[in-house]
Design a protein around this motif. Structure first.
Motif, PDB file in Angstrom:
ATOM      1  N   PRO A  77      -5.333 -11.593  43.742  1.00 36.16           N
ATOM      2  CA  PRO A  77      -4.568 -12.348  42.741  1.00 36.16           C
ATOM      3  C   PRO A  77      -5.423 -13.312  41.938  1.00 36.16           C
ATOM      4  N   GLU A  78      -6.593 -13.672  42.457  1.00 38.70           N
ATOM      5  CA  GLU A  78      -7.485 -14.558  41.715  1.00 38.70           C
ATOM      6  C   GLU A  78      -8.008 -13.911  40.438  1.00 38.70           C
ATOM      7  N   ARG A  79      -8.015 -12.553  40.418  1.00 40.88           N
ATOM      8  CA  ARG A  79      -8.549 -11.816  39.274  1.00 40.88           C
ATOM      9  C   ARG A  79      -7.458 -10.874  38.766  1.00 40.88           C
ATOM     10  N   SER A  80      -6.769 -11.278  37.707  1.00 39.52           N
ATOM     11  CA  SER A  80      -5.645 -10.501  37.171  1.00 39.52           C
ATOM     12  C   SER A  80      -6.106  -9.664  35.989  1.00 39.52           C
ATOM     13  N   LEU A  81      -5.747  -8.368  36.014  1.00 45.46           N
ATOM     14  CA  LEU A  81      -6.132  -7.441  34.962  1.00 45.46           C
ATOM     15  C   LEU A  81      -4.927  -7.117  34.091  1.00 45.46           C
ATOM     16  N   ILE A  82      -5.102  -7.278  32.779  1.00 45.01           N
ATOM     17  CA  ILE A  82      -4.054  -6.971  31.806  1.00 45.01           C
ATOM     18  C   ILE A  82      -4.537  -5.810  30.940  1.00 45.01           C
ATOM     19  N   PHE A  83      -3.739  -4.747  30.887  1.00 44.16           N
ATOM     20  CA  PHE A  83      -4.137  -3.533  30.190  1.00 44.16           C
ATOM     21  C   PHE A  83      -3.683  -3.572  28.727  1.00 44.16           C
ATOM     22  N   GLN A  84      -4.134  -2.559  27.973  1.00 42.46           N
ATOM     23  CA  GLN A  84      -3.728  -2.436  26.571  1.00 42.46           C
ATOM     24  C   GLN A  84      -2.225  -2.246  26.464  1.00 42.46           C
ATOM     25  N   GLU A  85      -1.648  -1.428  27.348  1.00 42.96           N
ATOM     26  CA  GLU A  85      -0.201  -1.285  27.437  1.00 42.96           C
ATOM     27  C   GLU A  85       0.325  -2.279  28.465  1.00 42.96           C
ATOM     28  N   ALA A  86       1.471  -2.873  28.185  1.00 41.35           N
ATOM     29  CA  ALA A  86       1.963  -3.962  29.027  1.00 41.35           C
ATOM     30  C   ALA A  86       2.259  -3.521  30.459  1.00 41.35           C
ATOM     31  N   SER A  87       2.587  -2.257  30.684  1.00 45.02           N
ATOM     32  CA  SER A  87       2.824  -1.670  32.016  1.00 45.02           C
ATOM     33  C   SER A  87       3.803  -2.496  32.857  1.00 45.02           C
ATOM     34  N   VAL A  94      12.786  -8.826  32.406  1.00 41.34           N
ATOM     35  CA  VAL A  94      11.555  -9.580  32.166  1.00 41.34           C
ATOM     36  C   VAL A  94      11.349 -10.613  33.271  1.00 41.34           C
ATOM     37  N   ARG A  95      12.412 -11.320  33.637  1.00 38.06           N
ATOM     38  CA  ARG A  95      12.303 -12.342  34.689  1.00 38.06           C
ATOM     39  C   ARG A  95      11.871 -11.710  36.020  1.00 38.06           C
ATOM     40  N   GLU A  96      12.437 -10.562  36.349  1.00 37.63           N
ATOM     41  CA  GLU A  96      12.078  -9.897  37.602  1.00 37.63           C
ATOM     42  C   GLU A  96      10.648  -9.373  37.561  1.00 37.63           C
ATOM     43  N   ASN A  97      10.211  -8.891  36.400  1.00 35.17           N
ATOM     44  CA  ASN A  97       8.823  -8.454  36.254  1.00 35.17           C
ATOM     45  C   ASN A  97       7.858  -9.599  36.484  1.00 35.17           C
ATOM     46  N   VAL A  98       8.127 -10.728  35.834  1.00 35.26           N
ATOM     47  CA  VAL A  98       7.213 -11.869  35.932  1.00 35.26           C
ATOM     48  C   VAL A  98       7.167 -12.395  37.361  1.00 35.26           C
ATOM     49  N   GLY A  99       8.288 -12.363  38.059  1.00 32.75           N
ATOM     50  CA  GLY A  99       8.345 -12.883  39.417  1.00 32.75           C
ATOM     51  C   GLY A  99       8.023 -11.889  40.499  1.00 32.75           C
ATOM     52  N   PHE A 100       7.643 -10.664  40.128  1.00 32.69           N
ATOM     53  CA  PHE A 100       7.449  -9.606  41.118  1.00 32.69           C
ATOM     54  C   PHE A 100       6.393  -9.983  42.160  1.00 32.69           C
ATOM     55  N   PRO A 133      12.297  -4.423  29.462  1.00 29.53           N
ATOM     56  CA  PRO A 133      11.118  -4.247  28.617  1.00 29.53           C
ATOM     57  C   PRO A 133      11.367  -3.429  27.353  1.00 29.53           C
ATOM     58  N   ASP A 134      12.245  -2.404  27.431  1.00 35.80           N
ATOM     59  CA  ASP A 134      12.467  -1.567  26.253  1.00 35.80           C
ATOM     60  C   ASP A 134      13.283  -2.274  25.170  1.00 35.80           C
ATOM     61  N   GLU A 135      13.756  -3.475  25.466  1.00 30.31           N
ATOM     62  CA  GLU A 135      14.471  -4.272  24.472  1.00 30.31           C
ATOM     63  C   GLU A 135      13.539  -5.250  23.751  1.00 30.31           C
ATOM     64  N   LEU A 136      12.264  -5.230  24.107  1.00 31.24           N
ATOM     65  CA  LEU A 136      11.306  -6.180  23.548  1.00 31.24           C
ATOM     66  C   LEU A 136      10.366  -5.480  22.566  1.00 31.24           C
ATOM     67  N   GLY A 138       6.480  -4.984  20.944  1.00 35.04           N
ATOM     68  CA  GLY A 138       5.182  -4.832  21.618  1.00 35.04           C
ATOM     69  C   GLY A 138       4.551  -6.170  21.956  1.00 35.04           C
ATOM     70  N   GLY A 139       4.609  -7.109  21.004  1.00 32.65           N
ATOM     71  CA  GLY A 139       4.037  -8.422  21.258  1.00 32.65           C
ATOM     72  C   GLY A 139       4.753  -9.167  22.365  1.00 32.65           C
ATOM     73  N   MET A 140       6.073  -9.031  22.426  1.00 32.66           N
ATOM     74  CA  MET A 140       6.841  -9.693  23.480  1.00 32.66           C
ATOM     75  C   MET A 140       6.527  -9.084  24.842  1.00 32.66           C
ATOM     76  N   ARG A 141       6.343  -7.764  24.887  1.00 36.15           N
ATOM     77  CA  ARG A 141       5.988  -7.137  26.167  1.00 36.15           C
ATOM     78  C   ARG A 141       4.632  -7.621  26.661  1.00 36.15           C
ATOM     79  N   GLN A 142       3.683  -7.788  25.742  1.00 39.04           N
ATOM     80  CA  GLN A 142       2.372  -8.273  26.164  1.00 39.04           C
ATOM     81  C   GLN A 142       2.447  -9.715  26.633  1.00 39.04           C
ATOM     82  N   ARG A 143       3.318 -10.518  26.005  1.00 38.02           N
ATOM     83  CA  ARG A 143       3.489 -11.892  26.484  1.00 38.02           C
ATOM     84  C   ARG A 143       4.113 -11.909  27.876  1.00 38.02           C
TER      85      ARG A 143
END
Length: 260
Positions: A77-87, A94-100, A133-136, A138-143
């Motif tokens: 968790p110290e090293r988080s990887l963010i891809f080109q696609e929000a995945s 969104v709340r459940e994704n962020v808190g997963f 996620p499909d209601e957001l 592209g920029g919102m998904r990356q955020r």
């Protein structure tokens, strides 16, 4: 050295097969705590391969990676990887994704709610927590993906062309947003891009890669205060320097691709 240290790292894909592919060779790079470093280079030069090694998702063929003096041997968790696609998980809000990740860590529902709500406000998604996620956009998904990474309190953010799929206006807004979040978090950032403008807008230091197998061709320190005017004489001079450094490597990369 405290922070991230990459020492004499080489990576060969399919090393025992008929067509081994060298990605990076004898690459050494240090990233200080809180530093924003951008990797800039032609396609296929091993930038993403290096990120996967630093993330602990791939092993180096030789050399070593350490963080805060400890060897990197697996994801953390110290090293988080963010891809080109929000995945993001499409079946979760969104709340459940962020808190997963927080739920896996055993945080209570109240602890998760407080942290997730604070992160959603930080990334400008305070009113979008119950959306899928499909209601957001592209920029919102990356955020949302950025908020999910920040939920784990990483010390290093690894970002693999996170804004490449966005339109120019959204990309600029996301760059500004990322800078604000980075400054608030104190994390180090190692970001891959093909865009000279993006590198100049974001980086404390730009590391220019050669064509494959990737090596460090040059390092450029960018001292200008943020936000930066990319049309200023200083930024134009730096852009021309980056273009000159990249031109030969891009030509090499194209010639190699033509032979494949």
């Amino acid at each position: 050295m405290l922070g991230l240290s990459i020492t004499n790292v080489s990576k060969v894909w399919n090393p025992k097969g008929p067509n081994p592919v060298p990605a990076v060779t004898n690459l050494t790079l240090d990233v200080a705590l809180g530093e924003f470093v951008v990797l800039l280079g032609p396609s296929g030069c091993g930038k993403s391969s290096l990120l996967y090694i630093v993330a602990g998702l791939e092993d180096a063929t030789s050399g070593k990676v350490t963080f805060d003096g400890l060897p990197v041997t697996q994801p953390s968790p110290e090293r988080s990887l963010i891809f080109q696609e929000a995945s993001l998980f499409p079946w979760l809000s969104v709340r459940e994704n962020v808190g997963f990740g927080l739920s896996i860590r055993g945080k209570t529902p109240l602890e998760r709610k407080e942290k997730v709500d604070a992160l959603l406000r930080m990334v400008g998604l305070g009113g979008a927590g119950d959306r899928r996620p499909d209601e957001l956009s592209g920029g919102m998904r990356q955020r949302a993906a950025l908020a999910r990474a920040l939920a784990m309190d990483p010390k290093v953010l690894l970002m693999d062309e996170p804004f490449a799929a966005l339109d120019i206006q959204t990309r600029a807004r996301m760059q500004d947003h990322l800078l604000q979040i980075w400054q608030a978090s104190g994390a180090s950032v190692l970001l891959v891009t093909h865009s000279i403008d993006e590198a100049l807008a974001l980086a404390d230091r730009i590391v220019v890669f050669t064509a494959r197998p990737g090596q460090i061709k040059a390092e450029i320190t960018v001292d200008a205060p943020r936000p930066r005017d990319l049309r200023s004489p200083e930024m134009i001079d730096l852009a021309r320097r980056c273009e000159a450094l990249l031109a030969e490597e891009v030509t090499k990369a194209f010639k190699e691709q033509e032979l494949l």
